[in-house]
Design an enzyme around this catalytic site. Structure first.
Site, PDB file in Angstrom:
ATOM      1  N   CYS A 105     -67.956  81.150 -36.570  1.00  0.00           N
ATOM      2  CA  CYS A 105     -66.448  80.292 -37.100  1.00  0.00           C
ATOM      3  C   CYS A 105     -66.445  78.660 -37.693  1.00  0.00           C
ATOM      4  CB  CYS A 105     -66.300  80.009 -35.704  1.00  0.00           C
ATOM      5  SG  CYS A 105     -65.560  80.972 -35.242  1.00  0.00           S
ATOM      6  N   SER A 132     -69.644  74.504 -25.577  1.00  0.00           N
ATOM      7  CA  SER A 132     -69.662  75.301 -26.618  1.00  0.00           C
ATOM      8  C   SER A 132     -69.786  74.161 -28.069  1.00  0.00           C
ATOM      9  CB  SER A 132     -68.068  75.723 -27.082  1.00  0.00           C
ATOM     10  OG  SER A 132     -67.635  76.012 -28.728  1.00  0.00           O
TER      11      SER A 132
END
Length: 616
Positions: A195, A517
């Protein structure tokens, strides 16, 4: 002179059976004197960061064999944290790190491989392989799949950059139309690769480069760009050179523990702080250091966090820059160059290319190199075409970003902030420390005081946030989500994301013994140690208790009288076998997860196994 490990299975009449089996894999008599090099791949169709790796192991293997080695490829598992997020699947993410490390050890030791090339990319795969490399201490090179291109879409007649986190935030934002939410979702993750922001995967691939175990460009060069192919080809050639240096010349400088020294770990942590990397990197660096028997602890991280400024700001801390922009500005080496010019780095370190820090900076720092091929490599840019194919485009930026005043990477005089992007806080609520990604904290929230809203699972916290039970000024406390208490130390991305979705991202704090995260931003404090399941004070917090947070002073405190806390502790112990467990949480925990929990340490130790429980 060390003997080739593989000779155990390829020499002597007593190994006739092993040789017969090797022959069945394609080996011949001519191969039995060559080094056997494991190509440790992590291809899977479950994970966009790994979906393009299927054929890349073959690239590496061909170079190994052309250079005089024998290549043997195997695969590890790979969990996609984004897909596993927000449900029971996240319990398996961190434990998969240990499973990956063990599986690499099992395969490499069972077959007596002499060295390995690790093809990793996403959140727990790079750390797991890193732990294995330092545990085994045989020649190793890392080459990752590379970052995803940033998503782009047009909203309100404006082109904006996007990533996974934007899709999550806007998907839960009631003010965003279904049409816009759908458009953002479809645009957020356009290509293969990890990502596109400075999330855990990219942070760890950058740190592997800073440790010296991967080549310059590894952390930032896009997965889709044709230039990345050279990293794989060179890894195959270089690993044979390192292997022969060690086994044939008795040169142990080729080994991971000789490269990833205490000085290298400190440099990697300085990079992490300067670029505002994921808080998960703290867990993984601590775990890797223990595998390599390097004396690198939370105390070192705390010390460094007070010295290093914030030099590179990337999503999720800003939407202006993503990994493709970091690469254009010089990547990992560009950031290290600024730290070195400030006199902050340890220079007595080397990398897998055999270069020391000054040689690396002279050749690869875009601010000083005269090598046009290096400048061309750092000009590799996005194509903006949806694809799952590696090396599928060769677009270039029209110029490099060498603006160290207002560009993506800043020099020390123009730092985004004098304080770095990560900080360690201590206090009665976290006597062994906790971590906050200061790069993502609004300046007005660096000090915070508010009443606790306590939840004993991520799911309950999410329901409360979306149900309007959390209000501005609250400190959301999520406990029993640590390595042991979860088990598995879930990421709390959904609670932090939904706080933003309901407009509370800058007016609430979140504290947990779980983790976050790499996509998390805001006043989110994790890794509280000791965790609730280990008797940490976080297990005694009650609704309405006042919590003080002071990031500049590195303090976190539960403002409750000691006598009251002592009484609460007595009540907790009176629960007997149920003490220091959630009071009302229904969660199915498998045997595999219970086995992990039985040995797990708190986050300040990297959430590794408690070796004292294993004997020996």
């Amino acid at each position: 002179m060390p003997k080739y490990r593989s000779a155990t299975t390829t020499h002597g009449r007593n190994m006739a059976g092993a040789r017969a089996l090797w022959r069945a894999t394609g080996m011949t008599d001519a191969d039995f004197g060559k080094p056997i090099i494991a190509v440790v791949n992590s291809f899977t169709q479950f994970v966009p960061g790994h979906v393009h790796l299927r054929d890349l192991g073959k690239l590496v293997a061909e170079q190994i064999e052309a250079s005089g080695g024998v290549a043997k490829e195997f695969n590890t598992i790979a969990v996609d944290d984004g897909i596993a997020m927000g449900h029971g699947g996240m319990l398996y993410s961190l434990p998969s790190r240990e499973l990956i490390a063990d599986s690499v050890e099992y395969m490499v030791n069972a077959h007596c491989a002499d060295a390995m090339v690790c093809i990793s990319n996403c959140d727990k795969i790079t750390p797991g392989m890193l732990m294995a490399a330092l545990r085994l201490n045989i020649p190793a090179i890392f080459v990752s799949g590379g970052p995803m291109e940033a998503g782009k879409t047009k909203l309100s007649d404006q082109i904006i950059k996007l990533d996974l986190i934007d899709a999550m935030i806007q998907g839960a934002n009631p003010k965003v139309s279904d049409e816009d939410s759908n458009q953002i979702e479809r645009s957020a993750c356009p290509t293969c690769g990890s990502c596109s922001g400075m999330f855990t995967a990219n942070s760890m691939n950058c740190l592997t480069e800073a440790l010296g175990l991967s080549q310059p460009g590894n952390g930032s060069l896009l997965a889709t760009h044709a230039d990345r192919k050279a990293l794989f080809l060179n890894a195959g050639k270089r690993i044979v050179e390192l292997t022969k240096r060690y086994y044939e010349q008795n040169d142990d400088s080729a080994l991971p523990r000789s490269i990833a020294t205490k000085a290298a770990f400190e440099n990697a942590m300085m990079l992490d702080i300067a670029m505002g990397g994921s808080t998960n990197t703290v867990l993984h660096l601590l775990a890797a250091a223990q595998e390599g028997e390097v004396d690198f602890t939370m105390a070192d991280i705390d010390r460094l966090s007070r010295q290093i400024p914030h030099l590179c700001k990337v999503a999720p801390s800003t939407q202006k820059y993503h990994m493709e922009d970091v690469h254009r500005a010089g990547g990992v080496i560009g950031i290290l160059g600024e730290l070195d010019r400030a006199g902050l780095l340890n220079r007595q370190v080397k990398n897998v290319l055999g270069l020391d820090l000054l040689q690396t900076l002279n050749q690869y720092d875009v601010m000083q190199t005269v090598d046009e091929s290096v400048k061309e490599m750092y000009s590799a840019g996005p194509a903006g075409i949806r694809t799952t194919q590696a090396f599928s485009q060769d677009c270039r930026w029209p110029s490099l970003d060498t603006d160290r005043v207002e560009g993506c990477i800043r020099d020390i005089e123009h730092a985004y902030s004098r304080d770095g992007g990560l900080a360690v806080l201590f206090g009665n609520l976290a006597i062994d420390g906790c971590i906050v990604k200061t790069a993502g904290v609004d300046e007005g929230s660096l000090t915070f005081r508010g009443p606790a809203k306590v939840y004993e699972s991520q799911e309950d916290a999410v329901d409360a946030i979306l149900g309007g039970k959390v209000v501005a000024g609250d400190v959301v406390v999520i406990r029993y989500e640590g390595p042991k208490g979860g088990p598995g130390m879930q990421e709390m991305l959904y609670p932090t994301t939904y706080l933003k979705s309901v407009g509370l991202g800058k007016s609430c704090a979140l504290i947990t013994d779980g983790r976050f995260s790499g996509g998390t931003s805001g006043l989110s404090i994790g890794h509280v140690s000791p965790e609730a399941a280990n008797g940490g004070l976080i297990g005694l917090v009650q609704d309405g208790d006042i919590i003080d947070i002071d990031i500049p002073l590195r303090k976190i405190r539960l403002d409750v009288d000691e006598r009251i806390l002592a009484t609460r502790k007595e009540v907790e112990f009176a629960r007997g076998d149920k003490s220091w467990t959630p009071k009302a949480r229904e969660r199915q925990v498998s045997l595999a997860l219970r086995a992990y929990a039985s040995l797990a340490t708190s986050a300040d130790k990297g959430a590794v196994r408690d070796k004292s429980k294993l004997g020996g």
